[in-house]
Design a protein around this motif. Structure first.
Motif, short mmCIF file in Angstrom:
data_model
loop_
_atom_site.label_atom_id
_atom_site.label_comp_id
_atom_site.label_asym_id
_atom_site.label_seq_id
_atom_site.Cartn_x
_atom_site.Cartn_y
_atom_site.Cartn_z
N PRO A 211 -70.33 -77.44 17.55
CA PRO A 211 -70.36 -77.25 16.09
C PRO A 211 -70.11 -75.81 15.64
O PRO A 211 -69.67 -75.57 14.53
CB PRO A 211 -71.76 -77.69 15.69
N SER A 212 -70.35 -74.86 16.51
CA SER A 212 -70.18 -73.46 16.13
C SER A 212 -68.75 -72.95 16.32
O SER A 212 -68.45 -71.82 15.94
CB SER A 212 -71.14 -72.58 16.93
N ARG A 213 -67.88 -73.74 16.90
CA ARG A 213 -66.50 -73.32 17.15
C ARG A 213 -65.69 -73.29 15.86
O ARG A 213 -65.83 -74.15 15.00
CB ARG A 213 -65.81 -74.24 18.17
N LYS A 214 -64.81 -72.31 15.72
CA LYS A 214 -64.00 -72.14 14.51
C LYS A 214 -63.01 -73.28 14.32
O LYS A 214 -62.72 -73.67 13.20
CB LYS A 214 -63.20 -70.82 14.61
N TRP A 215 -62.46 -73.82 15.40
CA TRP A 215 -61.42 -74.84 15.32
C TRP A 215 -61.98 -76.23 15.00
O TRP A 215 -61.25 -77.17 14.78
CB TRP A 215 -60.60 -74.90 16.58
N ARG A 216 -63.27 -76.37 14.93
CA ARG A 216 -63.88 -77.67 14.65
C ARG A 216 -63.58 -78.07 13.21
O ARG A 216 -63.69 -77.28 12.30
CB ARG A 216 -65.38 -77.61 14.86
#
Length: 48
Positions: free
Chosen positions: A42-47
Protein backbone atom coordinates in the motif's frame (compact mmCIF):
# COMPACT_ATOMS: atom_id res chain seq x y z
CA UNK A 1 13.48 -1.42 -5.67
CA UNK A 2 16.60 -3.56 -5.52
CA UNK A 3 17.49 -6.15 -2.94
CA UNK A 4 21.16 -6.62 -2.00
CA UNK A 5 22.03 -10.19 -3.06
CA UNK A 6 24.67 -10.49 -0.33
CA UNK A 7 21.86 -10.59 2.26
CA UNK A 8 20.47 -13.84 0.84
CA UNK A 9 22.01 -16.83 2.58
CA UNK A 10 19.76 -19.56 1.15
CA UNK A 11 16.44 -20.07 -0.57
CA UNK A 12 13.83 -22.66 0.35
CA UNK A 13 11.05 -23.57 -2.06
CA UNK A 14 7.75 -24.37 -0.34
CA UNK A 15 4.62 -25.39 -2.17
CA UNK A 16 1.21 -23.99 -1.30
CA UNK A 17 -0.54 -27.30 -0.62
CA UNK A 18 -2.80 -27.17 2.45
CA UNK A 19 -1.31 -28.49 5.67
CA UNK A 20 -4.62 -29.46 7.24
CA UNK A 21 -8.24 -29.78 6.22
CA UNK A 22 -8.69 -26.11 5.37
CA UNK A 23 -7.37 -24.80 2.06
CA UNK A 24 -6.24 -21.68 3.94
CA UNK A 25 -3.84 -23.62 6.16
CA UNK A 26 -0.73 -23.50 4.00
CA UNK A 27 2.94 -23.03 4.99
CA UNK A 28 2.96 -19.32 4.15
CA UNK A 29 0.07 -18.72 6.55
CA UNK A 30 2.04 -20.22 9.43
CA UNK A 31 5.26 -18.43 8.48
CA UNK A 32 3.41 -15.10 8.12
CA UNK A 33 5.49 -14.52 5.00
CA UNK A 34 2.85 -12.39 3.30
CA UNK A 35 2.41 -10.01 6.26
CA UNK A 36 5.42 -7.88 5.30
CA UNK A 37 4.36 -7.87 1.64
CA UNK A 38 0.83 -6.74 2.58
CA UNK A 39 2.30 -3.94 4.68
CA UNK A 40 4.72 -2.85 1.96
CA UNK A 41 2.44 -2.75 -1.09
CA UNK A 42 0.00 0.00 0.00
CA UNK A 43 2.89 2.41 0.53
CA UNK A 44 4.26 2.03 -3.03
CA UNK A 45 3.86 5.03 -5.37
CA UNK A 46 2.78 2.91 -8.37
CA UNK A 47 -0.17 1.41 -6.50
CA UNK A 48 -3.51 2.44 -7.96
Amino acid sequence: MEFPKKLIKNIELIDQNPIGKSSRSNPVTYLKAYDDIRDLLPSRKWRK
